[in-house]
Design a protein around this motif. Structure first.
Motif, PDB file in Angstrom:
ATOM      1  N   UNK A 135      -4.345 -10.476   1.654  1.00 34.91           N
ATOM      2  CA  UNK A 135      -3.730 -10.735   0.356  1.00 34.91           C
ATOM      3  C   UNK A 135      -4.748 -11.217  -0.678  1.00 34.91           C
ATOM      4  N   UNK A 136      -5.657 -12.088  -0.268  1.00 36.74           N
ATOM      5  CA  UNK A 136      -6.669 -12.573  -1.214  1.00 36.74           C
ATOM      6  C   UNK A 136      -7.548 -11.435  -1.706  1.00 36.74           C
ATOM      7  N   UNK A 137      -7.947 -10.553  -0.791  1.00 34.83           N
ATOM      8  CA  UNK A 137      -8.758  -9.398  -1.168  1.00 34.83           C
ATOM      9  C   UNK A 137      -7.976  -8.472  -2.104  1.00 34.83           C
ATOM     10  N   UNK A 138      -6.678  -8.321  -1.845  1.00 39.85           N
ATOM     11  CA  UNK A 138      -5.844  -7.429  -2.663  1.00 39.85           C
ATOM     12  C   UNK A 138      -5.811  -7.866  -4.121  1.00 39.85           C
ATOM     13  N   UNK A 139      -5.906  -9.162  -4.367  1.00 38.87           N
ATOM     14  CA  UNK A 139      -5.904  -9.643  -5.753  1.00 38.87           C
ATOM     15  C   UNK A 139      -7.106  -9.131  -6.531  1.00 38.87           C
ATOM     16  N   UNK A 140      -8.181  -8.821  -5.836  1.00 39.69           N
ATOM     17  CA  UNK A 140      -9.358  -8.271  -6.498  1.00 39.69           C
ATOM     18  C   UNK A 140      -9.104  -6.922  -7.151  1.00 39.69           C
ATOM     19  N   UNK A 141      -8.043  -6.242  -6.742  1.00 42.41           N
ATOM     20  CA  UNK A 141      -7.718  -4.939  -7.334  1.00 42.41           C
ATOM     21  C   UNK A 141      -7.242  -5.064  -8.772  1.00 42.41           C
ATOM     22  N   UNK A 142      -6.753  -6.262  -9.141  1.00 38.02           N
ATOM     23  CA  UNK A 142      -6.272  -6.427 -10.517  1.00 38.02           C
ATOM     24  C   UNK A 142      -7.135  -7.372 -11.336  1.00 38.02           C
ATOM     25  N   UNK A 143      -7.983  -8.144 -10.695  1.00 39.99           N
ATOM     26  CA  UNK A 143      -8.918  -9.011 -11.413  1.00 39.99           C
ATOM     27  C   UNK A 143     -10.200  -8.209 -11.534  1.00 39.99           C
ATOM     28  N   UNK A 144     -10.486  -7.746 -12.726  1.00 37.72           N
ATOM     29  CA  UNK A 144     -11.561  -6.774 -12.908  1.00 37.72           C
ATOM     30  C   UNK A 144     -12.276  -6.977 -14.222  1.00 37.72           C
ATOM     31  N   UNK A 145     -13.380  -6.292 -14.334  1.00 39.13           N
ATOM     32  CA  UNK A 145     -14.129  -6.219 -15.581  1.00 39.13           C
ATOM     33  C   UNK A 145     -13.348  -5.291 -16.520  1.00 39.13           C
ATOM     34  N   UNK A 146     -13.403  -5.536 -17.819  1.00 33.10           N
ATOM     35  CA  UNK A 146     -12.654  -4.702 -18.766  1.00 33.10           C
ATOM     36  C   UNK A 146     -13.022  -3.230 -18.724  1.00 33.10           C
ATOM     37  N   UNK A 147     -14.204  -2.912 -18.223  1.00 30.76           N
ATOM     38  CA  UNK A 147     -14.625  -1.514 -18.167  1.00 30.76           C
ATOM     39  C   UNK A 147     -14.158  -0.803 -16.904  1.00 30.76           C
ATOM     40  N   UNK A 148     -13.602  -1.534 -15.957  1.00 26.49           N
ATOM     41  CA  UNK A 148     -13.151  -0.930 -14.705  1.00 26.49           C
ATOM     42  C   UNK A 148     -11.636  -0.812 -14.693  1.00 26.49           C
ATOM     43  N   UNK A 149     -11.133   0.298 -14.167  1.00 21.05           N
ATOM     44  CA  UNK A 149      -9.681   0.419 -14.035  1.00 21.05           C
ATOM     45  C   UNK A 149      -9.172  -0.472 -12.902  1.00 21.05           C
ATOM     46  N   UNK A 150      -7.868  -0.740 -12.897  1.00 17.26           N
ATOM     47  CA  UNK A 150      -7.286  -1.499 -11.799  1.00 17.26           C
ATOM     48  C   UNK A 150      -7.556  -0.751 -10.501  1.00 17.26           C
ATOM     49  N   UNK A 151      -7.873  -1.484  -9.457  1.00 15.87           N
ATOM     50  CA  UNK A 151      -8.113  -0.879  -8.151  1.00 15.87           C
ATOM     51  C   UNK A 151      -9.496  -0.308  -7.960  1.00 15.87           C
ATOM     52  N   UNK A 152     -10.391  -0.486  -8.926  1.00 17.32           N
ATOM     53  CA  UNK A 152     -11.748   0.050  -8.797  1.00 17.32           C
ATOM     54  C   UNK A 152     -12.412  -0.546  -7.554  1.00 17.32           C
ATOM     55  N   UNK A 153     -13.020   0.318  -6.753  1.00 13.74           N
ATOM     56  CA  UNK A 153     -13.706  -0.118  -5.553  1.00 13.74           C
ATOM     57  C   UNK A 153     -12.822  -0.214  -4.325  1.00 13.74           C
ATOM     58  N   UNK A 154     -11.533   0.056  -4.472  1.00 12.27           N
ATOM     59  CA  UNK A 154     -10.608   0.015  -3.342  1.00 12.27           C
ATOM     60  C   UNK A 154     -10.233   1.433  -2.929  1.00 12.27           C
ATOM     61  N   UNK A 155      -9.909   1.610  -1.666  1.00  8.62           N
ATOM     62  CA  UNK A 155      -9.442   2.887  -1.141  1.00  8.62           C
ATOM     63  C   UNK A 155      -7.998   3.039  -1.585  1.00  8.62           C
ATOM     64  N   UNK A 156      -7.755   3.892  -2.583  1.00  3.92           N
ATOM     65  CA  UNK A 156      -6.407   3.987  -3.109  1.00  3.92           C
ATOM     66  C   UNK A 156      -6.125   5.248  -3.893  1.00  3.92           C
ATOM     67  N   UNK A 157      -4.902   5.330  -4.381  1.00  2.00           N
ATOM     68  CA  UNK A 157      -4.450   6.453  -5.199  1.00  2.00           C
ATOM     69  C   UNK A 157      -3.478   5.930  -6.249  1.00  2.00           C
ATOM     70  N   UNK A 158      -3.392   6.598  -7.371  1.00  2.05           N
ATOM     71  CA  UNK A 158      -2.483   6.209  -8.449  1.00  2.05           C
ATOM     72  C   UNK A 158      -1.402   7.260  -8.621  1.00  2.05           C
ATOM     73  N   UNK A 159      -0.223   6.787  -9.028  1.00  2.88           N
ATOM     74  CA  UNK A 159       0.898   7.688  -9.236  1.00  2.88           C
ATOM     75  C   UNK A 159       1.827   7.064 -10.275  1.00  2.88           C
ATOM     76  N   UNK A 160       2.525   7.894 -11.011  1.00  2.00           N
ATOM     77  CA  UNK A 160       3.552   7.415 -11.945  1.00  2.00           C
ATOM     78  C   UNK A 160       4.909   7.610 -11.302  1.00  2.00           C
ATOM     79  N   UNK A 161       5.794   6.635 -11.537  1.00  3.25           N
ATOM     80  CA  UNK A 161       7.187   6.802 -11.173  1.00  3.25           C
ATOM     81  C   UNK A 161       7.576   6.565  -9.728  1.00  3.25           C
TER      82      UNK A 161
END
Length: 150
Positions: A13-39
């Motif tokens: 859980x602590x590591x997961x928070x790093x997906x949203x605490x980011x530099x303004x130039x990086x998208x959410x989840x940068x550096x994590x194994x993931x995928x994005x989807x709408x809806x």
């Protein structure tokens, strides 16, 4: 524009928070194994697929304290991170493409979940991506999460 959901793996859980605490130039989840989807939110929309993949009933899903648990948020809910169940991770990791395709077709038929017809091909692609993340996550003892950005 709609709500954007990012499904990803993190060590805990602590590591997961790093997906949203980011530099303004990086998208959410940068550096994590993931995928994005709408809806496809992790509770209501993904719920029927989770039932089909795991074989657990809706009541069993709701009783799983990890499923949908709030891990954290930034800016009073600008972005939140929710946990997915390990049972879903494990079941996804074991599913093959044909089984995921069948799940996608049955899931797409749940028009009340999608508020109209859904494309089974798009759902199968999403489930395939999520299953690949789940397999890599399970292999290293990590967990699945979803960040939500309205």
């Amino acid at each position: 524009m709609g709500v954007l959901f990012g499904y990803f793996a993190a060590a805990d859980d602590d590591d997961a928070l790093g997906a949203i605490v980011r530099d303004d130039d990086e998208p959410f989840g940068a550096g994590y194994d993931g995928t994005e989807v709408k809806g496809i939110d992790p509770i209501v929309t993904l719920g029927p697929a989770e039932e089909l993949v795991t074989g657990r009933s809706g009541a069993e899903l709701r009783a799983d304290r990890r499923r949908g648990a709030l891990v954290g948020m930034i800016e009073d809910g600008e972005v939140v991170v929710l946990a997915l169940s390990d049972a879903f991770r494990d079941a996804l990791a074991r599913r093959g493409d044909d089984a995921l395709r069948e799940v996608a077709e049955r899931w797409a038929a749940a028009e009340e979940v999608f508020h109209g017809p859904a494309d089974p091909d798009e759902l199968a692609q999403f489930l395939g991506e999520l299953a690949a993340i789940a397999a890599r996550s399970a292999a290293r003892g990590a967990h699945l999460y979803c960040w939500v950005c309205p």
